[in-house]
Every structure is written in structure tokens, then in C-alpha cells.
Design a protein around this motif. Structure first.
Motif, PDB file in Angstrom:
ATOM      1  N   LEU A  29      45.400 -12.431  72.053  1.00 31.23           N
ATOM      2  CA  LEU A  29      44.460 -13.349  71.386  1.00 31.23           C
ATOM      3  C   LEU A  29      45.084 -14.745  71.293  1.00 31.23           C
ATOM      4  O   LEU A  29      44.435 -15.752  71.543  1.00 31.23           O
ATOM      5  N   ALA A  30      46.371 -14.790  70.970  1.00 32.33           N
ATOM      6  CA  ALA A  30      47.051 -16.100  70.900  1.00 32.33           C
ATOM      7  C   ALA A  30      47.044 -16.762  72.279  1.00 32.33           C
ATOM      8  O   ALA A  30      46.890 -17.980  72.406  1.00 32.33           O
ATOM      9  N   ALA A  31      47.160 -15.959  73.330  1.00 29.80           N
ATOM     10  CA  ALA A  31      47.216 -16.511  74.698  1.00 29.80           C
ATOM     11  C   ALA A  31      45.906 -17.179  75.099  1.00 29.80           C
ATOM     12  O   ALA A  31      45.891 -18.033  75.997  1.00 29.80           O
ATOM     13  N   THR A  32      44.799 -16.859  74.415  1.00 33.77           N
ATOM     14  CA  THR A  32      43.519 -17.508  74.774  1.00 33.77           C
ATOM     15  C   THR A  32      43.599 -19.017  74.521  1.00 33.77           C
ATOM     16  O   THR A  32      42.825 -19.783  75.075  1.00 33.77           O
ATOM     17  N   ILE A  33      44.565 -19.441  73.707  1.00 34.24           N
ATOM     18  CA  ILE A  33      44.780 -20.884  73.444  1.00 34.24           C
ATOM     19  C   ILE A  33      45.129 -21.596  74.755  1.00 34.24           C
ATOM     20  O   ILE A  33      44.884 -22.782  74.923  1.00 34.24           O
ATOM     21  N   LEU A  34      45.689 -20.839  75.703  1.00 29.60           N
ATOM     22  CA  LEU A  34      46.141 -21.415  76.979  1.00 29.60           C
ATOM     23  C   LEU A  34      45.021 -21.449  78.016  1.00 29.60           C
ATOM     24  O   LEU A  34      45.218 -21.958  79.123  1.00 29.60           O
ATOM     25  N   SER A  35      43.833 -20.899  77.669  1.00 25.77           N
ATOM     26  CA  SER A  35      42.797 -20.692  78.678  1.00 25.77           C
ATOM     27  C   SER A  35      41.829 -21.869  78.772  1.00 25.77           C
ATOM     28  O   SER A  35      41.500 -22.486  77.762  1.00 25.77           O
ATOM     29  N   LYS A  36      41.371 -22.150  80.013  1.00 30.22           N
ATOM     30  CA  LYS A  36      40.383 -23.230  80.165  1.00 30.22           C
ATOM     31  C   LYS A  36      38.967 -22.650  80.193  1.00 30.22           C
ATOM     32  O   LYS A  36      37.995 -23.374  80.386  1.00 30.22           O
ATOM     33  N   ASN A  37      38.854 -21.338  80.022  1.00 31.16           N
ATOM     34  CA  ASN A  37      37.513 -20.723  80.049  1.00 31.16           C
ATOM     35  C   ASN A  37      37.373 -19.659  78.957  1.00 31.16           C
ATOM     36  O   ASN A  37      38.365 -19.172  78.413  1.00 31.16           O
ATOM     37  N   LYS A  38      36.128 -19.338  78.705  1.00 25.53           N
ATOM     38  CA  LYS A  38      35.790 -18.283  77.736  1.00 25.53           C
ATOM     39  C   LYS A  38      36.113 -16.939  78.400  1.00 25.53           C
ATOM     40  O   LYS A  38      35.950 -16.797  79.610  1.00 25.53           O
ATOM     41  N   ILE A  39      36.594 -15.985  77.634  1.00 25.03           N
ATOM     42  CA  ILE A  39      36.874 -14.673  78.242  1.00 25.03           C
ATOM     43  C   ILE A  39      36.366 -13.527  77.382  1.00 25.03           C
ATOM     44  O   ILE A  39      36.094 -13.697  76.190  1.00 25.03           O
ATOM     45  N   THR A  40      36.223 -12.381  78.048  1.00 23.26           N
ATOM     46  CA  THR A  40      35.807 -11.144  77.374  1.00 23.26           C
ATOM     47  C   THR A  40      36.997 -10.192  77.319  1.00 23.26           C
ATOM     48  O   THR A  40      37.672  -9.969  78.325  1.00 23.26           O
ATOM     49  N   ILE A  41      37.265  -9.706  76.105  1.00 26.53           N
ATOM     50  CA  ILE A  41      38.380  -8.762  75.904  1.00 26.53           C
ATOM     51  C   ILE A  41      37.786  -7.445  75.419  1.00 26.53           C
ATOM     52  O   ILE A  41      37.077  -7.421  74.405  1.00 26.53           O
ATOM     53  N   ASP A  42      38.047  -6.347  76.130  1.00 25.13           N
ATOM     54  CA  ASP A  42      37.484  -5.047  75.752  1.00 25.13           C
ATOM     55  C   ASP A  42      38.548  -4.163  75.098  1.00 25.13           C
ATOM     56  O   ASP A  42      39.749  -4.408  75.250  1.00 25.13           O
ATOM     57  N   ASN A  43      38.078  -3.158  74.368  1.00 25.76           N
ATOM     58  CA  ASN A  43      38.960  -2.194  73.671  1.00 25.76           C
ATOM     59  C   ASN A  43      39.801  -2.888  72.601  1.00 25.76           C
ATOM     60  O   ASN A  43      40.952  -2.520  72.353  1.00 25.76           O
ATOM     61  N   GLN A  72      34.059 -11.598  72.810  1.00 25.86           N
ATOM     62  CA  GLN A  72      33.956 -12.768  73.697  1.00 25.86           C
ATOM     63  C   GLN A  72      34.567 -13.926  72.920  1.00 25.86           C
ATOM     64  O   GLN A  72      34.165 -14.181  71.780  1.00 25.86           O
ATOM     65  N   ILE A  73      35.552 -14.572  73.499  1.00 23.95           N
ATOM     66  CA  ILE A  73      36.235 -15.631  72.752  1.00 23.95           C
ATOM     67  C   ILE A  73      36.399 -16.884  73.599  1.00 23.95           C
ATOM     68  O   ILE A  73      36.665 -16.803  74.804  1.00 23.95           O
ATOM     69  N   ASP A  74      36.176 -18.028  72.944  1.00 24.64           N
ATOM     70  CA  ASP A  74      36.304 -19.320  73.618  1.00 24.64           C
ATOM     71  C   ASP A  74      37.241 -20.202  72.796  1.00 24.64           C
ATOM     72  O   ASP A  74      36.878 -20.641  71.708  1.00 24.64           O
ATOM     73  N   SER A  75      38.469 -20.373  73.288  1.00 21.25           N
ATOM     74  CA  SER A  75      39.452 -21.182  72.551  1.00 21.25           C
ATOM     75  C   SER A  75      39.614 -22.555  73.185  1.00 21.25           C
ATOM     76  O   SER A  75      40.533 -23.303  72.853  1.00 21.25           O
ATOM     77  N   THR A  76      38.679 -22.881  74.099  1.00 20.04           N
ATOM     78  CA  THR A  76      38.839 -24.176  74.794  1.00 20.04           C
ATOM     79  C   THR A  76      38.632 -25.344  73.825  1.00 20.04           C
ATOM     80  O   THR A  76      39.187 -26.408  73.996  1.00 20.04           O
ATOM     81  N   SER A  77      37.824 -25.098  72.760  1.00 18.65           N
ATOM     82  CA  SER A  77      37.490 -26.241  71.894  1.00 18.65           C
ATOM     83  C   SER A  77      38.413 -26.336  70.680  1.00 18.65           C
ATOM     84  O   SER A  77      38.094 -27.000  69.700  1.00 18.65           O
ATOM     85  N   ILE A  78      39.558 -25.657  70.757  1.00 17.63           N
ATOM     86  CA  ILE A  78      40.518 -25.770  69.625  1.00 17.63           C
ATOM     87  C   ILE A  78      40.894 -27.242  69.464  1.00 17.63           C
ATOM     88  O   ILE A  78      41.182 -27.940  70.438  1.00 17.63           O
ATOM     89  N   SER A  79      40.863 -27.726  68.213  1.00 21.76           N
ATOM     90  CA  SER A  79      41.239 -29.135  67.984  1.00 21.76           C
ATOM     91  C   SER A  79      42.311 -29.239  66.895  1.00 21.76           C
ATOM     92  O   SER A  79      43.009 -30.220  66.784  1.00 21.76           O
ATOM     93  N   LYS A  80      42.433 -28.172  66.066  1.00 24.91           N
ATOM     94  CA  LYS A  80      43.440 -28.229  64.996  1.00 24.91           C
ATOM     95  C   LYS A  80      44.697 -27.483  65.439  1.00 24.91           C
ATOM     96  O   LYS A  80      44.632 -26.557  66.245  1.00 24.91           O
ATOM     97  N   THR A  81      45.833 -27.900  64.889  1.00 27.10           N
ATOM     98  CA  THR A  81      47.083 -27.225  65.317  1.00 27.10           C
ATOM     99  C   THR A  81      47.942 -26.840  64.114  1.00 27.10           C
ATOM    100  O   THR A  81      49.165 -26.793  64.203  1.00 27.10           O
TER     101      THR A  81
END
Ligand code: EPZ
Length: 423
Positions: A29-43, A72-81
Motif C-alpha cells: 500500500l505504501a508503494a502505491t505512493i510511487l505509482s503514476k496510475n491507479k491500481i487494483t489490489i486483490d486479496n 482500487q487505489i489512486d495515490s497519484t494525487s497525494i499532495s501532503k507529506t
């Protein structure tokens, strides 16, 4: 607060399906911060720790939708750190956002996770490694304040101790760094392996996955094209249910389990006299004629996992003889001992070594208190075999890492109910 009421000495039977691994889902889940796209994580395991990390990511700016265990998670719009104390204090694994936030944004503030019940649990190795990658780290008012001028730089990191989340933090930081990072004395847990595999699928060149030397070619702050994935089964949940079958001397099958992630645990169960049948994605345990005592030393993967130590201590109280358990990773991971002794177990401690005198003995139901996640599951196991009624209090510890435990055990034939503490 909730508690569990267990009436002991019921035989279990049937099969139970294992959920996704909490300790794989947290870094992923933390790694989604590195993603440029929305992803689906199952199980995805629906447990308190996962909900806490999702709440933190949402506070930072992620958005997500959850349908049962499909996220379904989209971390592309993270703005706070800034990962604030109120969240981090409830779940120390929040430290896993440090590496990704710093790698992506060049600055972040993460509350220092305090110690926890099982030990002081410092994060000095995480911080030293990030400094080697060019980060400026300051500790101020209980926060880790990390900054870099430009991208993190690849470096040769030698961990003084094997650290699971330390390895995960640096793998994620290195994925967006500039240049090559080599981690020596890296953790090899299956949860670390899945993180590396997901990042590799996202286009990061990673070598040495599953070994104690991992080499990562950084993408120089180019966000990753993460692919959808399914969380691996939770080997500790699987081990816990195998111990439930063992302690009640029942025939039990666990579905959706990876026997290859459980070698050390299965080998100890066989040493204790239980028969283990491994099929594709299921494991069946058969009763022992005589439960033999066992000697265990906890160590890093693929050795015997510290997260199974408490459960085996409960099981060892039923063995015909004296067992020895040496907890080498955490300095205070014996808090279940006092509660098991209150139920009639004969356990003595000498530093990191517990001596459990089994000689098949009776455990008696009692009011007991959970103190940490795995200690709680040990108390449930003891309650399953104890004579009479056991009330296990403060089971919010249990809810951090076990999904629908009382439902799963009831379906196997246990008598276990969740109640509300009288205020
Ligand atoms: C992970 O914790 C797990 N948590 C723990 O599971 C598990 O018990 C532990 O690894 C050991 O396997 C998650 O994966 C979320 P470490 P982690 O860093 O990464 C020392 C559960 O039950 N150390 O591998 O925090 C540390 O004190 C939880 O699900 C430092 O000294 O553990 C310990 O003695 C409980 N400095 C040893 O290393 C550091 O910077 C191993 O800790 C980091 C660690």
C-alpha cells in the motif's frame, strides 16, 4: 472494548480459508505512493492495521474504494507529506511511507513510531540508510523530518541487523533514486519478495530478489507504471490455524496457504508428532498420537518466525515433556507467558529463554488479557483447549492482524463469542 468468550475442549474439524498477508499488504500500500496510475489490489486482508494505513494514505491525498477484499487505489494525487502522530502511534508500520514519500517528493515528516508492547523497536537503521542515500534527517518534536536536494542517490547499504520494514523502506526509496542501490544483509521474508516482484513488474530493475543482497536500478524520480496484483496468503495466520488444529488434536485443512512460506513452522509441527499433508494451495494437519516437546529459536526468514513464537508456546503447554523457546529478535515478546501461567501452564523465563513444562496437563479457563497481536492469538489457542470458560480482554490487539477470527473458528466447531465489555 470487545472481549472473546471461549468454551474450551471442543474438537475442531473442516477447513478454513486464509486471508491476504497483512505484512505484505502494508508495504505494498505504501508503494502505491510511487505509482503514476491507479491500481487494483486483490486479496487485501480486512484487518485494523490495513484500515489504519488506508486512513493515513487518504489523509495524504490518496483515494480508494474497497469491495470486500478488492481495493482500487489512486495515490497519484497525494499532495501532503506529513504522517501525524495520532495515526503512527496506533500502527508503527506507518513508517513504511517514509521511503516512498521522500523518494517522490524530496521531503516528508513522519512521526517517530514509539516503542510497542514487544520492544523498543527503533528505526535507526531505516534513517541511517536514507542518510547514506543523501537524505538530511532531523528528529524534531517527535517527528522524523527528512529532505533531499533533488533525487535520492543510489548507495551501498549494509544493514547491521536484518530488518524487514527497513529493507522494504529502502527498496521503495531506491526504486525512485538516481543510480544503483545495493542492500546487503537484506531481509528475505516472502512479504519483502512480493514487494520487490511488484516493483519489478512496474519497470524497476531489481536483482537478488529473495536473497540477502538486493540491487535496485533507480528510476530517477520517474513514477512507476504499477500493475494490478493479488496479495500473497498470510503465512502467520496460516500457522496460527495449524496450531489451532494441533492444540485441539483435530484434523484441519487450511485453504489458500503457501506451504513453501511455512517450512520452519511445518517442520516443528512434524517434530512434535503431527502429520502434515501439503496439496496445491492447501495444508492439512492430522492429530499426533503423543505431542512431543520442541526446542525453538526464533530468527529471520527462512528460520522460525518470531510471529509464531507465542502460538507455539501455547501448543507446547500440551506437549509430553519440556520445551525450550528462545526469542532472539524482540526483547519483550513474552507477555503471553503470565496469562498462560494464570490458565495453569508451567512456564519459567530466564532472559530470552522460556522453559515450558508440558507433561500433558490441563489448562483451565480464566479471565486473561491480550497484550499484543500474536500474544492474543496464543491466548485464543490456549482457551480452545482449556477446561471451562475463558474471557480474553483487549482483543483490539487481535483485530489488528486477524480477519473474522471468531467466525472462522466457530465454523470449525469452536465455541467462541465476541462480547462488549461492561463499562
Ligand atoms: C516486521 O517488523 C513485522 N511487521 C513484524 O510483525 C515482525 O515481528 C518483524 O518484522 C520480525 O519478523 C511488519 O512487517 C509490518 P524488524 P519490523 O525491523 O520490520 C531491530 C506482526 O506480528 N531493529 O525486522 O518492525 C528490531 O528492534 C509484526 O505482524 C533495529 O534495531 O521488525 C528487532 O530487534 C510484529 N533498528 C529486529 O531489528 C531498526 O532500524 C528486527 O526488527 C529496525 C529494526
Amino acid at each position: 472494548m470487545d472481549y472473546l468468550k471461549v468454551i474450551g475442549q471442543k474438537k475442531l474439524q473442516g477447513s478454513v480459508t486464509i486471508s491476504g498477508a497483512k505484512n505484505a499488504a502494508l508495504p505494498l500500500l505504501a508503494a502505491t505512493i510511487l505509482s503514476k496510475n491507479k491500481i487494483t489490489i486483490d486479496n487485501l486482508p480486512i484487518v485494523a492495521d490495513i484500515k489504519t494505513l488506508l486512513k493515513l494514505l487518504e489523509m495524504l491525498g490518496s483515494s480508494y474504494s474497497l469491495d470486500k477484499s478488492m481495493l482500487q487505489i489512486d495515490s497519484t494525487s497525494i499532495s501532503k507529506t506529513k504522517a501525524t502522530y495520532d495515526i503512527v502511534k496506533t500502527m508503527r508500520a506507518s513508517i513504511l511511507v517514509l521511503g516512498p514519500l521522500l523518494a517522490r517528493f524530496g521531503h516528508c515528516e513522519v512521526s517517530l513510531p514509539g516503542g510497542c508492547a514487544i520492544g523498543q523497536r527503533p528505526v535507526d537503521l531505516h534513517l541511517k540508510a536514507l542518510e547514506q542515500m543523501g537524505a538530511k534527517i532531523e528528529i524534531k518534536n517527535g517527528y522524523i523530518q527528512a529532505t533531499t536536494d533533488g533525487p535520492l542517490q543510489g548507495a551501498k547499504i549494509i544493514f547491521d541487523k536484518i530488518t524487514v520494514t527497513g529493507t522494504e523502506n529502502i527498496v521503495m526509496a531506491a526504486a525512485l533514486a538516481k543510480g544503483t542501490t545495493t542492500i546487503i544483509n537484506a531481509a528475505k521474508e516472502p512479504e519483502v519478495v512480493q514487494l520487490c516482484e511488484v516493483l519489478k513488474d512496474a519497470g524497476v530493475d531489481i536483482q537478488g530478489i529473495g536473497t540477502n543482497e538486493i540491487t535496485i536500478q533507480g528510476k530517477n524520480q520517474e513514477l512507476l507504471n504499477m500493475k494490478d496484483f493479488t496479495i500473497i496468503p498470510d503465512r502467520i495466520e496460516a500457522g496460527t490455524y495449524l496450531c489451532a488444529g494441533a492444540i485441539t488434536n483435530s484434523i484441519l485443512t487450511i485453504q489458500n496457504a503457501r506451504a513453501d512460506h511455512l517450512d520452519a513452522v511445518l517442520s516443528k509441527l512434524e517434530q512434535m508428532g503431527f502429520m502434515i499433508i501439503k496439496e496445491n494451495s492447501s495444508i492439512t494437519i492430522l492429530p499426533a498420537n503423543r505431542i512431543k516437546p520442541v526446542n525453538i529459536t526464533t530468527t529471520e526468514y527462512p528460520g522460525f518466525p518470531t510471529d509464531m513464537q507465542a502460538q507455539f508456546m501455547a501448543l507446547a503447554t500440551m506437549a509430553d515433556g519440556v520445551s525450550i523457546i528462545d526469542e532472539t529478535l524482540f526483547e519483550n515478546r513474552f507477555m503471553h507467558v503470565g496469562e498462560l501461567v494464570r490458565m495453569g501452564a508451567d512456564i519459567t523465563l530466564n532472559g530470552t529463554v522460556a522453559t515450558i513444562k508440558g507433561t500433558p496437563r490441563m489448562l483451565y479457563g480464566a479471565d486473561v488479557m491480550a497484550t499484543d497481536l500474536r500474544a492474543s492469538s496464543a491466548l485464543v489457542l490456549a482457551a480452545l483447549v482449556a477446561k471451562g470458560e475463558t474471557n480474553i480482554h483487549r482483543i483490539y490487539h487481535l483485530d489488528r492482524g486477524y480477519n473474522k477470527l471468531e467466525e472462522k473458528l466457530t465454523n470449525l466447531g469452536a465455541s467462541i463469542l465476541r462480547g462488549k465489555e461492561k463499562l
